[in-house]
Motif scaffolding. Structure first.
Motif, mmCIF file in Angstrom:
data_model
loop_
_atom_site.group_PDB
_atom_site.id
_atom_site.type_symbol
_atom_site.label_atom_id
_atom_site.label_comp_id
_atom_site.label_asym_id
_atom_site.label_seq_id
_atom_site.Cartn_x
_atom_site.Cartn_y
_atom_site.Cartn_z
ATOM 1 N N ASP A 43 0.833 -1.208 0.000
ATOM 2 C CA ASP A 43 0.000 0.000 0.000
ATOM 3 C C ASP A 43 0.866 1.255 0.000
ATOM 4 O O ASP A 43 0.583 2.213 -0.729
ATOM 5 C CB ASP A 43 -0.929 0.022 1.211
ATOM 6 C CG ASP A 43 -2.069 -0.974 1.102
ATOM 7 O OD1 ASP A 43 -2.356 -1.458 -0.015
ATOM 8 O OD2 ASP A 43 -2.684 -1.273 2.145
ATOM 9 N N ASN A 46 2.531 1.685 -3.392
ATOM 10 C CA ASN A 46 1.540 2.098 -4.390
ATOM 11 C C ASN A 46 1.235 3.591 -4.320
ATOM 12 O O ASN A 46 0.782 4.174 -5.301
ATOM 13 C CB ASN A 46 0.256 1.293 -4.242
ATOM 14 C CG ASN A 46 0.409 -0.133 -4.724
ATOM 15 O OD1 ASN A 46 1.341 -0.457 -5.454
ATOM 16 N ND2 ASN A 46 -0.495 -0.995 -4.300
ATOM 17 N N GLN A 47 1.486 4.212 -3.197
ATOM 18 C CA GLN A 47 1.246 5.643 -3.039
ATOM 19 C C GLN A 47 2.425 6.496 -3.526
ATOM 20 O O GLN A 47 2.312 7.720 -3.603
ATOM 21 C CB GLN A 47 0.944 5.963 -1.578
ATOM 22 C CG GLN A 47 -0.354 5.344 -1.105
ATOM 23 C CD GLN A 47 -0.617 5.581 0.358
ATOM 24 O OE1 GLN A 47 -0.129 6.544 0.947
ATOM 25 N NE2 GLN A 47 -1.398 4.696 0.965
ATOM 26 N N GLN A 48 3.513 5.857 -3.859
ATOM 27 C CA GLN A 48 4.693 6.581 -4.332
ATOM 28 C C GLN A 48 4.551 6.923 -5.811
ATOM 29 O O GLN A 48 4.014 6.134 -6.585
ATOM 30 C CB GLN A 48 5.960 5.735 -4.127
ATOM 31 C CG GLN A 48 6.188 5.265 -2.709
ATOM 32 C CD GLN A 48 6.309 6.415 -1.737
ATOM 33 O OE1 GLN A 48 7.094 7.341 -1.933
ATOM 34 N NE2 GLN A 48 5.523 6.356 -0.665
ATOM 35 N N LYS A 49 5.058 8.077 -6.194
ATOM 36 C CA LYS A 49 4.995 8.485 -7.596
ATOM 37 C C LYS A 49 5.797 7.551 -8.502
ATOM 38 O O LYS A 49 5.463 7.365 -9.660
ATOM 39 C CB LYS A 49 5.512 9.914 -7.751
ATOM 40 C CG LYS A 49 4.609 10.953 -7.134
ATOM 41 C CD LYS A 49 5.166 12.337 -7.289
ATOM 42 C CE LYS A 49 4.250 13.329 -6.585
ATOM 43 N NZ LYS A 49 4.766 14.692 -6.628
#
Length: 94
Positions: A43, A46-49
């Motif tokens: 999770d 997945n939030q990383q650019k």
């Protein structure tokens, strides 16, 4: 990577988990911690650019490296590689 569930890499890692890692001291504990922690790490990644690049790097450092070591009969080194990468991921993303 979109690999099939029965691909060589996943089959190798599952066999390693069940036949080697689970038999080691603290092996069952390591496996349990992985299943508890990995979804949170995924999770966070997945939030990383640059999530795609992170996954490419993980595939090389964790999956490819571990499968190579396992194939060479270097189970202890494969376990160390797994442990080191997993600890790094925990420090970075949790």
């Amino acid at each position: 990577r979109g690999l099939p569930d029965n691909c060589l890499e996943l089959a190798t890692l599952r066999t390693f988990r069940d036949s080697y890692l689970a038999q080691q001291e603290n092996g069952e504990e390591m496996i349990k911690k992985y299943y508890e922690t990995a979804p949170c790490i995924v999770d966070a990644i997945n939030q990383q650019k640059d999530a795609k690049a992170i996954y490419v790097g993980l595939y090389k450092s964790l999956v490819e490296r571990s499968v190579d070591l396992i194939s060479e009969g270097k189970s202890s080194e494969a376990a160390d590689n797994y442990s080191n990468v997993f600890q790094e991921l925990q420090r970075k993303y949790l």
